[in-house]
Design a protein around this motif. Structure first.
Motif, PDB file in Angstrom:
ATOM      1  N   GLY A  82       7.846  -9.335   2.033  1.00 54.32           N
ATOM      2  CA  GLY A  82       6.856 -10.013   1.209  1.00 54.32           C
ATOM      3  C   GLY A  82       6.486  -9.070   0.076  1.00 54.32           C
ATOM      4  O   GLY A  82       7.163  -9.021  -0.933  1.00 54.32           O
ATOM      5  N   SER A  83       5.421  -8.288   0.286  1.00 48.13           N
ATOM      6  CA  SER A  83       5.039  -7.210  -0.643  1.00 48.13           C
ATOM      7  C   SER A  83       5.229  -7.621  -2.101  1.00 48.13           C
ATOM      8  O   SER A  83       6.056  -7.053  -2.824  1.00 48.13           O
ATOM      9  CB  SER A  83       5.850  -5.951  -0.324  1.00 48.13           C
ATOM     10  N   PRO A  84       4.469  -8.611  -2.579  1.00 48.72           N
ATOM     11  CA  PRO A  84       4.723  -9.192  -3.900  1.00 48.72           C
ATOM     12  C   PRO A  84       4.636  -8.209  -5.056  1.00 48.72           C
ATOM     13  O   PRO A  84       5.405  -8.293  -6.015  1.00 48.72           O
ATOM     14  CB  PRO A  84       3.655 -10.286  -4.016  1.00 48.72           C
ATOM     15  N   MET A  85       3.705  -7.260  -4.981  1.00 49.38           N
ATOM     16  CA  MET A  85       3.525  -6.338  -6.100  1.00 49.38           C
ATOM     17  C   MET A  85       4.707  -5.391  -6.250  1.00 49.38           C
ATOM     18  O   MET A  85       4.956  -4.863  -7.333  1.00 49.38           O
ATOM     19  CB  MET A  85       2.232  -5.529  -5.907  1.00 49.38           C
ATOM     20  N   GLN A  86       5.429  -5.161  -5.165  1.00 52.29           N
ATOM     21  CA  GLN A  86       6.564  -4.239  -5.216  1.00 52.29           C
ATOM     22  C   GLN A  86       7.882  -4.946  -5.528  1.00 52.29           C
ATOM     23  O   GLN A  86       8.946  -4.346  -5.412  1.00 52.29           O
ATOM     24  CB  GLN A  86       6.696  -3.476  -3.890  1.00 52.29           C
ATOM     25  N   ARG A  87       7.809  -6.209  -5.933  1.00 53.29           N
ATOM     26  CA  ARG A  87       9.038  -6.915  -6.291  1.00 53.29           C
ATOM     27  C   ARG A  87       8.916  -7.729  -7.573  1.00 53.29           C
ATOM     28  O   ARG A  87       9.918  -8.148  -8.133  1.00 53.29           O
ATOM     29  CB  ARG A  87       9.473  -7.820  -5.146  1.00 53.29           C
ATOM     30  N   LYS A 142       0.816  -1.217   0.000  1.00 52.39           N
ATOM     31  CA  LYS A 142       0.000   0.000   0.000  1.00 52.39           C
ATOM     32  C   LYS A 142       0.851   1.269   0.000  1.00 52.39           C
ATOM     33  O   LYS A 142       0.421   2.331   0.461  1.00 52.39           O
ATOM     34  CB  LYS A 142      -1.002   0.002   1.165  1.00 52.39           C
ATOM     35  N   THR A 143       2.074   1.153  -0.514  1.00 51.43           N
ATOM     36  CA  THR A 143       2.932   2.321  -0.723  1.00 51.43           C
ATOM     37  C   THR A 143       2.933   2.660  -2.202  1.00 51.43           C
ATOM     38  O   THR A 143       2.470   1.890  -3.040  1.00 51.43           O
ATOM     39  CB  THR A 143       4.370   2.048  -0.263  1.00 51.43           C
ATOM     40  N   GLU A 144       3.495   3.798  -2.545  1.00 50.22           N
ATOM     41  CA  GLU A 144       3.628   4.204  -3.939  1.00 50.22           C
ATOM     42  C   GLU A 144       5.069   4.648  -4.190  1.00 50.22           C
ATOM     43  O   GLU A 144       5.705   5.244  -3.332  1.00 50.22           O
ATOM     44  CB  GLU A 144       2.672   5.347  -4.277  1.00 50.22           C
ATOM     45  N   GLY A 145       5.564   4.322  -5.386  1.00 48.85           N
ATOM     46  CA  GLY A 145       6.885   4.802  -5.785  1.00 48.85           C
ATOM     47  C   GLY A 145       8.044   3.949  -5.348  1.00 48.85           C
ATOM     48  O   GLY A 145       9.202   4.363  -5.511  1.00 48.85           O
ATOM     49  N   PHE A 146       7.781   2.750  -4.804  1.00 46.67           N
ATOM     50  CA  PHE A 146       8.857   1.856  -4.385  1.00 46.67           C
ATOM     51  C   PHE A 146       8.767   0.552  -5.165  1.00 46.67           C
ATOM     52  O   PHE A 146       7.675   0.019  -5.394  1.00 46.67           O
ATOM     53  CB  PHE A 146       8.770   1.554  -2.883  1.00 46.67           C
ATOM     54  N   HIS A 147       9.921   0.004  -5.539  1.00 44.02           N
ATOM     55  CA  HIS A 147       9.953  -1.285  -6.235  1.00 44.02           C
ATOM     56  C   HIS A 147      11.365  -1.851  -6.141  1.00 44.02           C
ATOM     57  O   HIS A 147      12.353  -1.126  -6.264  1.00 44.02           O
ATOM     58  CB  HIS A 147       9.530  -1.142  -7.697  1.00 44.02           C
ATOM     59  N   THR A 175       3.992 -17.550  -3.839  1.00 45.35           N
ATOM     60  CA  THR A 175       3.582 -18.370  -4.974  1.00 45.35           C
ATOM     61  C   THR A 175       3.598 -17.579  -6.280  1.00 45.35           C
ATOM     62  O   THR A 175       3.594 -16.343  -6.287  1.00 45.35           O
ATOM     63  CB  THR A 175       2.165 -18.922  -4.762  1.00 45.35           C
ATOM     64  N   ALA A 176       3.575 -18.338  -7.396  1.00 44.46           N
ATOM     65  CA  ALA A 176       3.537 -17.712  -8.717  1.00 44.46           C
ATOM     66  C   ALA A 176       2.273 -16.887  -8.911  1.00 44.46           C
ATOM     67  O   ALA A 176       2.256 -15.940  -9.701  1.00 44.46           O
ATOM     68  CB  ALA A 176       3.637 -18.787  -9.800  1.00 44.46           C
ATOM     69  N   ALA A 177       1.211 -17.224  -8.190  1.00 40.68           N
ATOM     70  CA  ALA A 177      -0.022 -16.446  -8.282  1.00 40.68           C
ATOM     71  C   ALA A 177       0.133 -15.072  -7.649  1.00 40.68           C
ATOM     72  O   ALA A 177      -0.648 -14.155  -7.930  1.00 40.68           O
ATOM     73  CB  ALA A 177      -1.171 -17.196  -7.606  1.00 40.68           C
ATOM     74  N   GLU A 178       1.165 -14.926  -6.793  1.00 44.33           N
ATOM     75  CA  GLU A 178       1.362 -13.668  -6.078  1.00 44.33           C
ATOM     76  C   GLU A 178       2.494 -12.837  -6.658  1.00 44.33           C
ATOM     77  O   GLU A 178       2.416 -11.607  -6.682  1.00 44.33           O
ATOM     78  CB  GLU A 178       1.652 -13.966  -4.603  1.00 44.33           C
TER      79      GLU A 178
END
Length: 279
Positions: free
Chosen positions: A117-122, A78-83, A161-164
């Motif tokens: 964790g934070s799957p979307m940011q990695r 739920k952050t923005e601008g980080f990856h 997982t690959a789904a994430e």
């Protein structure tokens, strides 16, 4: 006990209830925190916005309840601008700086670790190969290591997982990145039952007891593959806890349900009862 399921509960109420259930610690998701001590009505997208007073309030609430802040998870959620793996060097620099700030924030609360964790940011972005993703992750994490050592906070890489996510799906993937970084004293591996069930070829007990992973396994999440808490599905936690005892695991075991329709109080109580009975 992970705190994000206690939506609408202020920190004092969360900590008191979790302690009353018999837990020793609470694992905080930064996006749940707010300056007034309540559960953030709008997700906290940057912990640097939390004042010193707010941080001290969390520490005081922990002391009043007699429960420790064990660590942090969902640290980039739920952050923005980080990856972590982007080819954009400026984004990686901002991510590095934020991870440093999170390490000091975790230390201020008395925490020992941060779960990455934070799957979307990695996950690998379009046009980024897996080889490049690892290079980018190394360039993002390596400058954080000094802050981790200074704050005595561990960064625990969480396979998902690959789904994430497309990046770090197995314990072997996490170990590969740790070895590439070359300073394992500040890094570890975090295993999650739901993720192991969905991504590893071996059984959960076998993954836990993998000789190469054992020295790096520092934190652990207990949940069922159905996304509920221990005891709310078919996973045999007697075997899971036996495997942790076999390797003499001495880190934190956190309960992290994603589905708590059974009621948050019931999930918290019965999950811990299941784990204790399994031991």
């Amino acid at each position: 006990m992970c705190n994000e399921m206690f939506q609408g509960w202020d920190v004092d109420r969360q900590f008191n209830f979790i302690a009353e259930c018999g837990y020793d610690g609470v694992e905080l998701a930064p996006f749940t925190l707010s300056d007034n001590g309540g559960y953030a009505s709008t997700p906290c997208g940057d912990i640097r916005e939390l004042t010193r007073t707010a941080r001290e309030g969390i520490v005081r609430a922990s002391a009043r309840a007699g429960i420790r802040v064990a660590g942090l998870h969902w640290i980039l959620s739920k952050t923005e601008g980080f990856h972590l793996t982007t080819n954009d060097a400026s984004v990686r620099r901002r991510t590095t700086e934020y991870l440093r700030e999170l390490a000091y924030f975790c230390r201020d609360l008395g925490g020992e670790y941060m779960v990455l964790g934070s799957p979307m940011q990695r996950s690998c972005l379009p046009g980024v190969s897996m080889h490049q993703a690892y290079k980018n992750a190394i360039s993002t994490i390596e400058p954080v290591l000094n802050a981790l050592e200074e704050s005595r906070v561990l960064l625990a890489l969480e396979p998902l997982t690959a789904a994430e996510t497309s990046f770090i799906q197995t314990g072997a993937d996490a170990l590969y990145l740790i070895n590439k970084l070359g300073r394992p004293q500040s890094l570890g591996i975090h295993l999650d039952c739901k993720a192991m069930f969905g991504s590893e070829k071996e059984s959960i007990p076998d993954v836990i007891q993998t000789p190469e992973l054992r020295p790096f396994l520092k934190t652990f999440h207990a949940n069922d593959p159905n996304l509920q808490g221990p005891g709310f599905g078919d996973l045999d936690f007697t075997l899971v806890m036996a495997a942790l005892k076999t390797i003499e695991f001495d880190g934190w075991v956190g309960v992290e349900p994603f589905d708590f329709q059974a009621g948050i109080e019931r999930v918290a109580r019965e999950s811990l009862q299941t784990l204790k009975a399994s031991l």
